[in-house]
Design an enzyme around this catalytic site. Sequence first.
Site, PDB file in Angstrom:
ATOM      1  N   ARG A  97      17.409  -0.355  -7.045  1.00 16.50           N
ATOM      2  CA  ARG A  97      17.117  -1.759  -6.742  1.00 16.50           C
ATOM      3  C   ARG A  97      17.325  -2.614  -7.988  1.00 16.50           C
ATOM      4  O   ARG A  97      17.673  -3.784  -7.904  1.00 16.50           O
ATOM      5  CB  ARG A  97      15.675  -1.893  -6.245  1.00 16.50           C
ATOM      6  CG  ARG A  97      15.461  -1.272  -4.873  1.00 16.50           C
ATOM      7  CD  ARG A  97      14.038  -1.453  -4.397  1.00 16.50           C
ATOM      8  NE  ARG A  97      13.857  -0.962  -3.027  1.00 16.50           N
ATOM      9  CZ  ARG A  97      13.442   0.247  -2.730  1.00 16.50           C
ATOM     10  NH1 ARG A  97      13.148   1.105  -3.685  1.00 16.50           N
ATOM     11  NH2 ARG A  97      13.297   0.622  -1.474  1.00 16.50           N
ATOM     12  N   ASP A 157       6.713  -0.805   3.425  1.00 12.62           N
ATOM     13  CA  ASP A 157       6.406   0.535   2.900  1.00 12.62           C
ATOM     14  C   ASP A 157       5.248   1.164   3.678  1.00 12.62           C
ATOM     15  O   ASP A 157       5.251   2.368   3.947  1.00 12.62           O
ATOM     16  CB  ASP A 157       6.082   0.444   1.396  1.00 12.62           C
ATOM     17  CG  ASP A 157       7.295  -0.022   0.594  1.00 12.62           C
ATOM     18  OD1 ASP A 157       8.429   0.314   0.995  1.00 12.62           O
ATOM     19  OD2 ASP A 157       7.113  -0.717  -0.425  1.00 12.62           O
ATOM     20  N   ARG A 160       6.450   2.415   7.011  1.00 13.78           N
ATOM     21  CA  ARG A 160       7.163   3.696   6.873  1.00 13.78           C
ATOM     22  C   ARG A 160       6.154   4.837   6.737  1.00 13.78           C
ATOM     23  O   ARG A 160       6.286   5.878   7.398  1.00 13.78           O
ATOM     24  CB  ARG A 160       8.079   3.650   5.646  1.00 13.78           C
ATOM     25  CG  ARG A 160       9.302   2.800   5.897  1.00 13.78           C
ATOM     26  CD  ARG A 160      10.233   2.758   4.704  1.00 13.78           C
ATOM     27  NE  ARG A 160      11.461   2.059   5.087  1.00 13.78           N
ATOM     28  CZ  ARG A 160      12.206   1.346   4.258  1.00 13.78           C
ATOM     29  NH1 ARG A 160      11.863   1.235   2.977  1.00 13.78           N
ATOM     30  NH2 ARG A 160      13.295   0.753   4.688  1.00 13.78           N
ATOM     31  N   HIS A 184       7.797  -2.470  -5.068  1.00 15.06           N
ATOM     32  CA  HIS A 184       8.703  -1.941  -4.058  1.00 15.06           C
ATOM     33  C   HIS A 184       9.733  -1.083  -4.770  1.00 15.06           C
ATOM     34  O   HIS A 184      10.712  -1.575  -5.297  1.00 15.06           O
ATOM     35  CB  HIS A 184       9.374  -3.104  -3.335  1.00 15.06           C
ATOM     36  CG  HIS A 184      10.188  -2.688  -2.162  1.00 15.06           C
ATOM     37  ND1 HIS A 184       9.723  -1.815  -1.207  1.00 15.06           N
ATOM     38  CD2 HIS A 184      11.438  -3.038  -1.786  1.00 15.06           C
ATOM     39  CE1 HIS A 184      10.667  -1.652  -0.293  1.00 15.06           C
ATOM     40  NE2 HIS A 184      11.710  -2.368  -0.618  1.00 15.06           N
TER      41      HIS A 184
END
Length: 322
Positions: A97, A157, A160, A184
């Site tokens: 990222r 998150d 998930r 994140h």
Amino acid sequence: YSPFSQIKRHSPRVTVIGAGKVGSTLAQRIAEKNLADVVLLDVVEGMPRGLALDLMEARGIELHNRRIIGTTDYADTSDSDIVVITAGFPRKPGMTRDDLLLTNAKIVMEAANKSMSYSPDAIYIVVTNPLDVMTYLAWQATGLPRDRIMGMAGVLDSARFETFIAMELGVCSLDVKAMVLGSHGDLMVPLPRYATVNGIPITELLDAATIERLVQRTRNGGAEIVELMQTGSAFYTPASSTCVMVESILLNQSRLLPVAAYLQGEYGLNDIFTGVPCRLGSSGIEEIMELKLTDAEIDALHTCAHEVRKNITRAEEIFAAV
Ligand code: TXD
């Protein structure tokens, strides 16, 4: 029952900057949940107008009457209640990222500044990666008070983590609640102690090794999808997760959600954005809840913050050099 009876004379307005995968799916969710009119803005000529028209043509079938406008002109976004920034580029396989850092920093700061000149009273939600750094830079660029700017990542998150717990136990996802804090990225801080199946702690239902496996899969959740898709990153659940935040704000639901918020002493952290439990209502972040965390969990949160800080500094250095 007629969904059209819900039409308001002054419909709330949500602007979504970046009409890519996340942005266009979010526009669809917001309109089809009958939450607000949507302005979809992108730099690519024609594309946002095409998407908006396509979404508008489904209104009679999906039974809502929200307007979706596609544009490349910020003047069309004026007086929005919420501005969501998804503009930028997603990860490609093998990319972290943080590789996205500089390209996306410029895009996000420009998007935030331009939106601010047309919607100075809006609540801003940043989605672009690397999330915690982008939210900080957008906050810095706009000077918004901390209750009106936040980043979306924790809801995704957590969703998930909840999904993997539900799949492992063979129970309905609706019954699983979990919270993931921190940044994140690989350093995110899932909290298995606070994860439950209809109130039953998962620590009563799964052994430590299994929980650790699910935690690791959650940390790797974005990359797992990037590897499979090859041509982009996840967007259905990111759009749903952003929509939950939009909904809690527009409907003043006071939901307690993990949100990247600007911290001023909470959890022993200062001058940084990272994921913490926030109560979201019509004025934005109405409360940051300070959970009791173990020393290890606090350490993990501080490690996230340290990493985010490093990237903010790196971005600032590179910006200063150009
Ligand atoms: O949990 C999270 N926060 C995330 C973040 C979950 C999923 C995706 N996450 C990040 O969101 C991802 O890493 C990207 O940084 C953004 C957007 O992801 P998406 O999958 O929607 O990327 P696309 O499909 O490439 O769309 C990006 C769009 C594309 O249409 C570009 O033309 C547009 O952004 N773009 C711009 N729009 C407006 N203004 C400018 N300057 C601009 N530059 C590009």
